[in-house]
Design an enzyme around this catalytic site. Structure first.
Site, short mmCIF file in Angstrom:
data_model
loop_
_atom_site.label_atom_id
_atom_site.label_comp_id
_atom_site.label_asym_id
_atom_site.label_seq_id
_atom_site.Cartn_x
_atom_site.Cartn_y
_atom_site.Cartn_z
CB THR A 28 -0.93 -0.01 1.23
OG1 THR A 28 -1.85 -1.09 1.09
CG2 THR A 28 -1.70 1.28 1.37
CB SER A 55 2.47 -7.81 1.51
OG SER A 55 1.28 -7.82 2.23
CB THR A 100 0.55 -3.58 6.37
OG1 THR A 100 -0.73 -3.57 5.74
CG2 THR A 100 1.19 -2.21 6.29
CG ASP A 101 -2.58 -7.40 3.72
OD1 ASP A 101 -2.83 -6.48 4.51
OD2 ASP A 101 -3.26 -7.63 2.70
#
Ligand code: ASP
Length: 338
Positions: free
Chosen positions: A14, A61, A93-94
């Site tokens: 992101t 990710s 971030t996932d």
């Protein structure tokens, strides 16, 4: 005045996602921004460090995998060998908590390796990427960050890779270290730590072993009310090199699942962890079928304080290096503890 060199390697996520490509129809975003673009968007960055930015991948990710992360590790290692005081990796971030954990298993340098990302894309109001990247670069350039392994800088907090977890799907404060909390903060541009460096030594690979070669299959199975063990038995039939089971509470499963675990543990390492998101697996609390005492007696190994996804990466890495069950148990006995 001399300022430290910090290398920034960008993997996507992101923090790098915009809707300015032909491949998106509406407001949805995909990774497009290069490492140079990310650095250029941070006000004041040039005063903090002499930045060398390189785009390593352009992926969301969930599309990352272990070999991609290990290539980023090799790149970070080369950047430090080339004179960088520290390294920053940006990514989605996932899966950030997993990448950071995998990097930490093998990062054997004193220089800081810091992972960050963003919850809001660069064009969104209140985009958090520039602030997070600035914090991460400050953290990587800070001598007091040395000897702490891999760190995660997010929302002005600094976390150790082995404890940090994404605990919210949308909040800008999505990262927490549920067990022991963050180890540092960045306040008014100053990086501050509340604890002295204390690092579990990285994994040492036996001579000639290359991680990632052989690509072991080490799935993660979360148990649930009424689990009859059929999913685990199906995995055993399909062929696995090891399995992590995320159990109830301190690492418990149903009687049927306990039997499936016992059968599998006779063939490959099986690690049980806690699906609660915080706290360790037990060692000697309960004696019923499916309790931690029962699972240990059936040959399974407790993950200790390691969260299921991190226990899975550790088992993956050990399996990739050809570790025996006894070696796996020894490593978990050390790395499973704070
Ligand atoms: N939501 C994700 C992020 O924050 C997307 C990804 O993980 O790539 O970056």
């Amino acid at each position: 005045m001399d300022i430290p060199t910090v290398a920034i390697g960008a993997l996507g996520g992101t923090i790098a996602s915009t809707s300015s490509t032909a491949s998106t129809a509406g407001g949805e975003v995909v990774p497009t921004v290069t490492a140079e673009g990310l650095a250029a968007a941070v006000p004041g960055l040039a005063a903090v460090a002499d930045v060398r930015a390189e785009t390593l991948a352009m992926l969301p990710s969930p599309a990352l995998d272990e070999p991609t992360v290990l290539r980023a590790l090799a790149w970070a290692d080369a950047a430090v060998a080339d004179g960088a005081a520290g390294v920053v990796i940006t990514q989605g971030t996932d899966t950030l908590e997993e990448s950071a954990c995998l990097l930490d298993l093998f990062w054997d340098r004193p220089e800081p390796l810091v992972v960050t990302g963003a919850m809001r894309s660069p064009d969104a109001p209140g985009a958090d990427g520039p602030a997070n990247l600035l914090t991460a670069v400050r953290c990587a350039a800070e001598p007091r960050s040395r000897d702490r392994g891999v760190l995660v800088a997010f929302d002005d907090e600094i976390h150790e890779a082995r404890w940090v977890a994404k605990t919210d799907s949308v909040s800008t404060g999505a990262f927490r270290s549920p067990v022991f909390g963050p180890i540092g903060r960045c306040v008014e541009g100053e990086v501050l730590y509340g604890v002295a460096p204390q690092r579990v030594p990285p994994l040492v690979l036996p001579d000639g072993v290359v991680v990632g070669v052989g690509d072991p299959r080490v799935p993660l199975v979360t148990t649930y009310l009424g689990d009859d063990g059929h999913a685990l038995r199906a995995l055993q039939q399909a062929g696995v090199d090891g399995v992590v089971v995320a159990g109830f509470g301190a690492g418990h499963v149903s009687p049927a699942m306990a039997e499936a675990i016992g059968d599998l543990a006779a063939a490959v390492p099986v690690v049980f962890a806690s699906r609660t998101g915080s706290g360790p697996t037990g060692r000697a609390m309960y004696g019923y079928p499916g309790s931690e005492v029962d699972l240990i007696a059936r040959g399974a190994i407790g993950a200790g304080w390691q969260a299921p996804v991190k226990a899975r990466l550790l088992l993956w890495a050990l399996t990739a290096t050809g570790a025996t069950r006894a070696q796996v148990a020894d490593v978990f006995a050390v790395r499973g503890r704070p």
